[in-house]
Design a protein around this motif. Structure first.
Motif, PDB file in Angstrom:
ATOM      1  N   GLU A   1       0.625  -1.422  -0.170  1.00  0.00           N
ATOM      2  CA  GLU A   1      -0.020   0.066   0.152  1.00  0.00           C
ATOM      3  C   GLU A   1       0.902   1.516   0.221  1.00  0.00           C
ATOM      4  OE1 GLU A   1      -2.514   1.840   3.442  1.00  0.00           O
ATOM      5  OE2 GLU A   1      -3.197  -0.068   2.906  1.00  0.00           O
ATOM      6  N   THR A   2       1.980   1.251   0.752  1.00  0.00           N
ATOM      7  CA  THR A   2       2.760   2.482   0.886  1.00  0.00           C
ATOM      8  C   THR A   2       3.413   2.490  -0.378  1.00  0.00           C
ATOM      9  OG1 THR A   2       4.348   1.225   2.301  1.00  0.00           O
ATOM     10  CG2 THR A   2       2.932   2.824   3.461  1.00  0.00           C
ATOM     11  N   HIS A   3       3.865   1.709  -0.948  1.00  0.00           N
ATOM     12  CA  HIS A   3       4.632   1.782  -2.366  1.00  0.00           C
ATOM     13  C   HIS A   3       3.743   2.367  -3.201  1.00  0.00           C
ATOM     14  CE1 HIS A   3       7.375  -0.652  -5.177  1.00  0.00           C
ATOM     15  NE2 HIS A   3       6.808  -0.090  -5.185  1.00  0.00           N
ATOM     16  N   THR A   4       2.813   1.930  -3.364  1.00  0.00           N
ATOM     17  CA  THR A   4       1.359   1.911  -4.075  1.00  0.00           C
ATOM     18  C   THR A   4       1.508   3.657  -4.325  1.00  0.00           C
ATOM     19  OG1 THR A   4       0.941   0.089  -4.619  1.00  0.00           O
ATOM     20  CG2 THR A   4      -0.466   1.781  -5.471  1.00  0.00           C
ATOM     21  N   ASN A   5       1.133   3.764  -2.821  1.00  0.00           N
ATOM     22  CA  ASN A   5       0.657   5.197  -2.544  1.00  0.00           C
ATOM     23  C   ASN A   5       1.990   6.212  -3.009  1.00  0.00           C
ATOM     24  OD1 ASN A   5      -1.722   4.305  -1.865  1.00  0.00           O
ATOM     25  ND2 ASN A   5      -0.909   4.868   0.627  1.00  0.00           N
ATOM     26  N   ILE A   6       3.237   5.968  -2.719  1.00  0.00           N
ATOM     27  CA  ILE A   6       4.458   6.722  -3.149  1.00  0.00           C
ATOM     28  C   ILE A   6       4.413   6.629  -4.487  1.00  0.00           C
ATOM     29  CG2 ILE A   6       6.804   7.317  -2.710  1.00  0.00           C
ATOM     30  CD1 ILE A   6       6.384   6.302  -0.131  1.00  0.00           C
ATOM     31  N   GLU A   7       4.063   5.314  -5.427  1.00  0.00           N
ATOM     32  CA  GLU A   7       4.681   5.782  -6.131  1.00  0.00           C
ATOM     33  C   GLU A   7       3.301   5.918  -7.499  1.00  0.00           C
ATOM     34  OE1 GLU A   7       5.730   2.607  -9.581  1.00  0.00           O
ATOM     35  OE2 GLU A   7       4.854   1.824  -8.350  1.00  0.00           O
ATOM     36  N   LYS A   8       2.731   6.103  -7.271  1.00  0.00           N
ATOM     37  CA  LYS A   8       1.806   7.051  -7.803  1.00  0.00           C
ATOM     38  C   LYS A   8       1.518   8.406  -7.673  1.00  0.00           C
ATOM     39  CE  LYS A   8      -3.758   7.658  -7.850  1.00  0.00           C
ATOM     40  NZ  LYS A   8      -4.692   7.261  -6.444  1.00  0.00           N
ATOM     41  N   TYR A   9       1.874   9.158  -6.559  1.00  0.00           N
ATOM     42  CA  TYR A   9       1.986  10.395  -6.020  1.00  0.00           C
ATOM     43  C   TYR A   9       3.368  10.822  -6.600  1.00  0.00           C
ATOM     44  CZ  TYR A   9       3.688  14.956  -3.787  1.00  0.00           C
ATOM     45  OH  TYR A   9       4.577  15.914  -3.733  1.00  0.00           O
ATOM     46  N   LEU A  10       5.238   9.545  -6.513  1.00  0.00           N
ATOM     47  CA  LEU A  10       5.473  10.804  -7.135  1.00  0.00           C
ATOM     48  C   LEU A  10       4.992  10.396  -9.396  1.00  0.00           C
ATOM     49  CD1 LEU A  10       8.490   8.642  -5.963  1.00  0.00           C
ATOM     50  CD2 LEU A  10       7.734  11.312  -5.551  1.00  0.00           C
ATOM     51  N   GLN A  11       4.514   9.777  -9.774  1.00  0.00           N
ATOM     52  CA  GLN A  11       4.227   9.688 -11.584  1.00  0.00           C
ATOM     53  C   GLN A  11       3.083  11.142 -11.126  1.00  0.00           C
ATOM     54  OE1 GLN A  11       2.393   6.249 -11.409  1.00  0.00           O
ATOM     55  NE2 GLN A  11       4.201   4.956 -11.790  1.00  0.00           N
ATOM     56  N   GLU A  12       2.519  11.499 -10.431  1.00  0.00           N
ATOM     57  CA  GLU A  12       1.466  12.312 -11.012  1.00  0.00           C
ATOM     58  C   GLU A  12       1.605  13.958 -10.297  1.00  0.00           C
ATOM     59  OE1 GLU A  12      -1.942  11.675  -7.571  1.00  0.00           O
ATOM     60  OE2 GLU A  12      -3.018  10.220  -9.563  1.00  0.00           O
ATOM     61  N   VAL A  13       3.884  14.304  -9.848  1.00  0.00           N
ATOM     62  CA  VAL A  13       4.054  15.177  -9.115  1.00  0.00           C
ATOM     63  C   VAL A  13       5.156  15.735 -10.051  1.00  0.00           C
ATOM     64  CG1 VAL A  13       5.453  14.838  -7.480  1.00  0.00           C
ATOM     65  CG2 VAL A  13       4.325  16.650  -7.140  1.00  0.00           C
ATOM     66  N   SER A  14       5.528  17.361 -10.311  1.00  0.00           N
ATOM     67  CA  SER A  14       6.604  17.844 -11.160  1.00  0.00           C
ATOM     68  C   SER A  14       7.585  17.596 -10.306  1.00  0.00           C
ATOM     69  CB  SER A  14       5.953  18.723 -11.962  1.00  0.00           C
ATOM     70  OG  SER A  14       7.772  19.887 -12.327  1.00  0.00           O
ATOM     71  N   ILE A  15       8.883  16.818 -10.491  1.00  0.00           N
ATOM     72  CA  ILE A  15      10.166  16.854  -9.788  1.00  0.00           C
ATOM     73  C   ILE A  15      10.092  18.539  -9.328  1.00  0.00           C
ATOM     74  CG2 ILE A  15      11.785  17.506 -11.887  1.00  0.00           C
ATOM     75  CD1 ILE A  15      12.111  15.486  -8.644  1.00  0.00           C
ATOM     76  N   ASP A  16      10.244  19.223 -10.328  1.00  0.00           N
ATOM     77  CA  ASP A  16       9.984  20.725  -9.754  1.00  0.00           C
ATOM     78  C   ASP A  16       9.011  21.320  -8.594  1.00  0.00           C
ATOM     79  OD1 ASP A  16      11.777  21.281 -11.229  1.00  0.00           O
ATOM     80  OD2 ASP A  16      10.336  22.150 -12.680  1.00  0.00           O
TER      81      ASP A  16
END
Length: 141
Positions: free
Chosen positions: A84-99
């Motif tokens: 669950e935590t892996h999925t939540n972090i990966e989803k967040y990182l895919q949706e956000v700009s590194i900036d």
């Protein structure tokens, strides 16, 4: 997704692999003859850090440690929380700009996860637990 984000995802995957590979009774193992918690309690810290760093990343600043894992020696529950935590972090990182990401928090998350890898290597050697293939490839254990 940049290299830092990719490395965070890789570290999360490696942790998941370790816990999926070991048997449930191993979650109660500690390192003999030194101050030590258990392998399961290591997962409590990992899961809590994942939850807390995700919360901090979304807020842009650290907001304290919280962990929703209720039993660090129950493999099914532990594996579900890791996924669950892996999925939540990966989803967040895919949706956000590194900036728009606080890179210091992202690096802190990566360092925390990898620090636990080193600790888990010591636990595995001390208790004669094997490693998943992904760990053999990454760490030559």
């Amino acid at each position: 997704m940049n290299i830092l984000m990719q490395r965070v995802i890789q570290a999360l995957s490696l942790t998941n692999d370790f816990y999926e590979t070991i048997e449930e009774h191993c979650l109660r193992f500690a390192i003999p003859d030194v101050p030590s918690n258990t392998i399961g309690e290591q997962a409590y810290c990992i899961i809590g850090a994942r939850e807390s760093y995700l919360k901090a990343l979304k807020a842009g600043q650290w907001n304290g440690f919280e962990c929703s894992l209720t039993d660090s020696h129950n493999k099914i529950l532990l594996i579900n929380k890791l996924k669950e935590t892996h999925t939540n972090i990966e989803k967040y990182l895919q949706e956000v700009s590194i900036d728009n990401v606080n890179n210091n928090l992202l690096i802190d998350l990566l360092e925390h996860e990898v620090q636990h890898h080193g600790q888990l290597i010591r636990y595995a050697y001390a208790n004669k637990i094997g490693f998943p293939k992904s760990w053999n490839a990454r760490y030559t254990v």
